[in-house]
Design a protein around this motif. Structure first.
Motif, PDB file in Angstrom:
ATOM      1  N   ASP A 173     -35.092  15.652   6.381  1.00 24.35           N
ATOM      2  CA  ASP A 173     -33.736  14.795   7.789  1.00 24.35           C
ATOM      3  C   ASP A 173     -34.210  13.625   7.571  1.00 24.35           C
ATOM      4  N   THR A 191     -28.445   9.941  14.149  1.00 23.17           N
ATOM      5  CA  THR A 191     -27.057   9.539  15.337  1.00 23.17           C
ATOM      6  C   THR A 191     -27.783   9.198  17.050  1.00 23.17           C
ATOM      7  N   GLN A 192     -29.567  10.259  16.906  1.00 25.22           N
ATOM      8  CA  GLN A 192     -29.016   9.751  18.674  1.00 25.22           C
ATOM      9  C   GLN A 192     -30.216   8.678  18.590  1.00 25.22           C
ATOM     10  N   PRO A 215     -35.886   6.716  21.863  1.00 23.83           N
ATOM     11  CA  PRO A 215     -36.214   6.666  23.138  1.00 23.83           C
ATOM     12  C   PRO A 215     -36.407   5.110  23.123  1.00 23.83           C
ATOM     13  N   ASP A 216     -37.647   4.484  22.023  1.00 24.90           N
ATOM     14  CA  ASP A 216     -38.146   3.484  22.301  1.00 24.90           C
ATOM     15  C   ASP A 216     -37.417   2.186  22.399  1.00 24.90           C
ATOM     16  N   THR A 217     -36.123   2.081  21.712  1.00 26.47           N
ATOM     17  CA  THR A 217     -35.556   1.187  21.616  1.00 26.47           C
ATOM     18  C   THR A 217     -33.879   1.449  22.165  1.00 26.47           C
ATOM     19  N   GLY A 218     -33.790   2.026  22.257  1.00 26.39           N
ATOM     20  CA  GLY A 218     -32.521   2.663  22.817  1.00 26.39           C
ATOM     21  C   GLY A 218     -31.221   2.522  22.215  1.00 26.39           C
ATOM     22  N   LEU A 219     -31.753   2.909  20.792  1.00 25.54           N
ATOM     23  CA  LEU A 219     -30.604   2.705  19.739  1.00 25.54           C
ATOM     24  C   LEU A 219     -30.715   3.389  18.679  1.00 25.54           C
ATOM     25  N   LYS A 239     -28.038   1.454  13.644  1.00 26.08           N
ATOM     26  CA  LYS A 239     -27.532   0.266  14.726  1.00 26.08           C
ATOM     27  C   LYS A 239     -28.689  -0.980  14.330  1.00 26.08           C
ATOM     28  N   TRP A 295     -28.923  -5.330  13.435  1.00 27.99           N
ATOM     29  CA  TRP A 295     -28.640  -6.197  13.988  1.00 27.99           C
ATOM     30  C   TRP A 295     -29.830  -7.187  14.320  1.00 27.99           C
ATOM     31  N   LEU A 296     -30.733  -6.499  13.473  1.00 26.13           N
ATOM     32  CA  LEU A 296     -31.920  -7.306  12.546  1.00 26.13           C
ATOM     33  C   LEU A 296     -30.801  -8.289  11.767  1.00 26.13           C
ATOM     34  N   VAL A 338     -21.128  12.339  13.027  1.00 31.43           N
ATOM     35  CA  VAL A 338     -21.446  11.042  13.916  1.00 31.43           C
ATOM     36  C   VAL A 338     -22.262  10.528  13.339  1.00 31.43           C
ATOM     37  N   GLU A 393     -19.270   1.952  12.623  1.00 33.45           N
ATOM     38  CA  GLU A 393     -19.649   1.516  13.494  1.00 33.45           C
ATOM     39  C   GLU A 393     -20.847   0.401  13.175  1.00 33.45           C
ATOM     40  N   GLU A 427     -25.026  16.690  15.245  1.00 34.44           N
ATOM     41  CA  GLU A 427     -24.982  16.536  16.772  1.00 34.44           C
ATOM     42  C   GLU A 427     -23.967  16.921  17.622  1.00 34.44           C
ATOM     43  N   ARG A 457     -28.286  -3.037  24.790  1.00 30.89           N
ATOM     44  CA  ARG A 457     -29.103  -2.670  25.700  1.00 30.89           C
ATOM     45  C   ARG A 457     -29.440  -4.352  25.978  1.00 30.89           C
ATOM     46  N   PHE A 471     -32.855 -11.020  22.017  1.00 33.75           N
ATOM     47  CA  PHE A 471     -33.316 -10.725  20.792  1.00 33.75           C
ATOM     48  C   PHE A 471     -32.329 -11.813  20.177  1.00 33.75           C
TER      49      PHE A 471
END
Lengths: 196, 135
Positions: A2, A7-8, A11-15, A19, A23-24, A166, A173, B10, B85, B91
């Motif tokens: 996996d 999907t989750q 913790p460090d980026t919040g994304l 996604k 954005w990069l 998900v 998205e 999930e 965020r 950024f």
């Protein structure tokens, strides 16, 4: 195996990773189109014989194409919202509508190119047409890329909805983010090339 | 016993009930449709602007203002930057800052032209009088 954080949120980026990656990619695209637009401005301001855009390009055709792209952005959002609500059939309808609108944009743009080339207005004509073809041609390729991804999500890629809904919703998205960016680029190119 | 690996799906976040998701999506779709209509009206207005008789500088000023508003609508609402965020917004803001520097360099290039070159041959032509040669 996996792949983590598709999907989750991390913790460090919040994304979730997809996604953040999108954005990069969009940031690199902003620099690409920004560089090309600044060189366009450089040539536009420094040239004494720049043609009046309204006389060599068709403003109504370009305005129609802008409306088509804005409509496709709305249908893209509707497709994503349908998936969030679990309505897969409606998602397919809206994504197919986005695909058709994107194709319509390409058809109109291609006919515009054909008309210009038939009149002998090619990139070698002058600086205006050189920048016009480079900027709109690169945008055209971005539209083609977006349509290929959408066609994949409508075809073989849609199987993911049954296995990992998900993750599939997140993919849509990210596709939507890209599509809105392509819309944004055209919104800037239209007045820059056709109106000023 | 089924020893096939099972795919992990999930579960939704505990605060997200189907009803809250439905209401949230309804609101999102309404906002997006409204923004889409505003973008279309602004586009038509821009197209109509091309028919008016005004100087290029005047037109450029209006067009840049409208395009900035349209870009903000797309980035902030359609691309959901408003609910992303803060780090992501910073950024993207930094990226736009560097693009602005690119444009700044373009403007700077026109402040620092090389007069008399093949590209900027606008230097006043000085009449040089050759003094008669003394014998």
């Amino acid at each position: 195996m996996d792949i983590p954080y598709n999907t989750q949120a991390r913790p460090d980026t919040g994304l979730y990773n997809g996604k953040l990656g999108m954005w990069l990619f969009i940031a690199s695209e902003i620099m690409l189109f920004g560089g090309l637009l600044s060189s366009y401005v450089f040539m536009r301001v420094g040239s004494a014989g720049w043609p009046e855009p309204g006389e060599v390009l068709s403003v109504p055709v370009a305005a129609f194409n802008t409306l088509v792209l804005i409509s496709s952005s709305i249908t893209m959002v509707m497709a994503w919202a349908s998936l969030k609500l679990g309505n897969y059939r409606r998602f397919r309808t809206y994504l197919a509508a986005t695909l058709v609108l994107g194709l319509l944009f390409l058809v109109v743009k291609s006919s515009e190119y054909a008309d210009k080339i038939n009149h002998g207005l090619v990139p070698a004509t002058d600086n205006f047409f050189a920048t016009y073809y480079v900027l709109t041609g690169l945008h055209y390729l971005h539209i083609v890329g977006g349509l290929v991804v959408m066609a994949y999500h409508l075809g073989p890629g849609s199987r993911m909805w049954r296995i990992e809904p998900v993750r599939f919703t997140n993919r849509i998205e990210c596709t939507g983010l890209y599509w809105h960016f392509v819309d944004l680029v055209w919104i800037i190119l239209f007045p820059s090339l056709y109106l000023i | 016993m089924n020893d096939q690996p099972t795919k992990h799906i999930e579960p939704p976040e505990p605060t997200e009930t189907p009803e809250t998701v439905r209401l949230e999506m309804r609101k999102t779709v309404l906002v997006h449709i409204t923004v889409g209509i505003v973008l279309m009206i602004l586009t038509l207005w821009l197209a109509a602007l091309s028919q008016l008789d005004m100087s290029t500088a005047e037109r450029a000023g209006i067009v840049l203002g409208v395009v900035f508003a349209q870009a903000c609508f797309i980035g902030w609402i359609l691309m959901h930057l408003s609910s992303e965020r803060v780090a992501l917004r910073r950024f993207i803001g930094l990226t736009i800052f560097f693009v602005a520097i690119l444009f700044g360099l373009t403007a700077w290039a026109y402040q620092d032209v090389i007069h008399g070159s093949a590209y900027h041959n606008d230097a006043p032509v000085e009449e040089t009088e050759t003094a008669p040669e003394e014998h």
